[in-house]
Design an enzyme around this catalytic site. Structure first.
Site, PDB file in Angstrom:
ATOM      1  N   HIS A  26       7.885   2.273  -2.048  1.00 47.14           N
ATOM      2  CA  HIS A  26       7.540   1.581  -0.808  1.00 47.14           C
ATOM      3  C   HIS A  26       6.409   2.312  -0.076  1.00 47.14           C
ATOM      4  O   HIS A  26       6.608   2.969   0.939  1.00 47.14           O
ATOM      5  CB  HIS A  26       8.762   1.419   0.091  1.00 47.14           C
ATOM      6  CG  HIS A  26       8.546   0.392   1.158  1.00 47.14           C
ATOM      7  ND1 HIS A  26       8.666  -0.960   0.928  1.00 47.14           N
ATOM      8  CD2 HIS A  26       8.167   0.509   2.456  1.00 47.14           C
ATOM      9  CE1 HIS A  26       8.394  -1.625   2.036  1.00 47.14           C
ATOM     10  NE2 HIS A  26       8.078  -0.756   2.985  1.00 47.14           N
ATOM     11  N   HIS A  59       0.132  -4.249  -2.164  1.00 48.70           N
ATOM     12  CA  HIS A  59      -0.034  -5.321  -3.146  1.00 48.70           C
ATOM     13  C   HIS A  59      -1.388  -5.990  -2.945  1.00 48.70           C
ATOM     14  O   HIS A  59      -2.005  -5.851  -1.897  1.00 48.70           O
ATOM     15  CB  HIS A  59       1.077  -6.370  -3.009  1.00 48.70           C
ATOM     16  CG  HIS A  59       1.021  -7.175  -1.741  1.00 48.70           C
ATOM     17  ND1 HIS A  59       1.418  -6.660  -0.520  1.00 48.70           N
ATOM     18  CD2 HIS A  59       0.604  -8.441  -1.488  1.00 48.70           C
ATOM     19  CE1 HIS A  59       1.264  -7.579   0.420  1.00 48.70           C
ATOM     20  NE2 HIS A  59       0.758  -8.674  -0.137  1.00 48.70           N
TER      21      HIS A  59
END
Ligand SMILES: [Zn+2]
Ligand SMILES: [Zn+2]
Ligand SMILES: [Zn+2]
Length: 327
Positions: free
Chosen positions: A108, A161
């Site tokens: 993360h 992303h």
């Protein structure tokens, strides 16, 4: 079902995609248990279309390094019905295309510069890999790779992303770049981007460079700190790059984003890759490049109303600051 509609007054396609409205709102909290992009939560995304694994990891756990999955809330879908209507100037088509998410780390991480150079390289390899596969689908004419980091830049999930959209037409902005480059070539018998590379190397708008790539702030930037990365050797297609190109591009892209972070205090930003349309291949006129736009200002009425931009920072100032960020 998403739909393309063409505005007959300006020749511009718009995607009407109401499914996108169901996207989760941006979560600032790092809720990794609920993050669909974190390792262990693979079941929260559609099945992957590409995955790279760490071959040296013997654990047998989902030890992926990069995953590419279809967007859960797609702007375009691959198996659209064949809607094509034209009535009284109104042209609409089914929203056929591909909309994928490139998950850039199993961890993360919310700032991409925290990833290693080799991880950047893997992400670039995933971009190329997906373009090479999707370009065999003859329905598609253009594939845009882009990244939104930070909610001001349009990101709805903070886990690092980027995204890919394959579409059956060429976006207006790309058509304009191609047309300008073609006219320049016809007048000068040289690529406008190659000329720009010669002119800007080592100049006051030069930021950094390595064996294969050059980073500059363009002469007439739309936004403060707008930054471009160009391959020094003429090439029209990003996806034809080699593994060695990826190593150099990974290094310089990461370095450039770190320079922007240090100069501007970790701004939200977008980047995107402009490459020649799929059916045009390599030619002498168009030169692929990457554009990075930090989100420092809101676009206002003048910009919306004119398609022109007022920029309060000169590219010479931006470049000087970016050069000084890593002495
Ligand atoms: Zn996550
Ligand atoms: Zn060129
Ligand atoms: Zn461009």
């Amino acid at each position: 079902m998403p739909e393309f509609r063409k505005d007959p007054t300006v020749d511009r396609w718009v995607i009407i995609a109401t499914e996108r409205a169901k996207r989760p709102v941006h979560r600032e909290a790092s809720d990794t248990a609920l993050c669909p992009f974190c390792a262990g939560n693979e079941s929260l995304t559609p099945p992957e279309v590409l995955v790279f694994r760490d071959q040296s990891d013997p654990s047998g756990l989902p030890n992926w390094t990069v995953r590419v999955v279809p967007n859960k809330y797609p702007a375009l879908v691959p198996d659209g019905s064949r809607l094509e209507t034209t009535s009284e100037n109104y042209e609409a088509r089914s929203g056929t295309g591909a909309h994928e998410v490139i998950i850039e780390s199993p961890h993360h991480v919310t700032d991409v510069t925290l990833l290693s150079e080799s991880q950047f390289g893997a992400v670039l390899r995933a971009y190329r890999n997906r373009i090479m596969e999707l370009r065999t689908d003859k329905r598609f004419r253009y594939i845009l790779i882009y990244k939104n980091q930070g909610s001001e830049a349009g990101a709805t999930l903070e886990h690092v992303h980027s995204q890919l959209i394959a579409m059956p037409m060429i976006p207006k902005l790309i058509l304009e770049e191609i047309e300008t480059a073609k006219n320049y070539y016809q007048a000068n018998r040289r690529c406008v981007f190659c000329d720009l590379i010669r002119k800007e190397t080592g100049g006051e708008r030069f930021v950094t460079g390595n064996a294969r790539y050059l980073v500059i702030c363009p002469f007439a930037p739309r936004f403060p700190y707008e930054t471009w990365i160009l391959p020094k050797q003429h090439a029209s297609l990003f996806e034809r790059s080699t593994q060695q190109d990826d190593v150099d591009l990974a290094r310089i892209l990461r370095e450039t984003l770190i320079r922007l972070n240090r100069s501007l205090g970790n701004p939200a930003f977008n980047y995107f890759i402009h490459s020649n349309p799929l059916d045009q291949g390599e030619n002498n006129t168009y030169h692929w490049h990457m554009e990075i736009i930090p989100k420092l200002i809101q676009v206002g009425g003048f910009e919306w109303g004119s398609g022109s931009y007022i920029n309060t920072v000169t590219p010479e100032q931006s470049a000087r600051s970016l050069r000084a960020a890593i002495p």
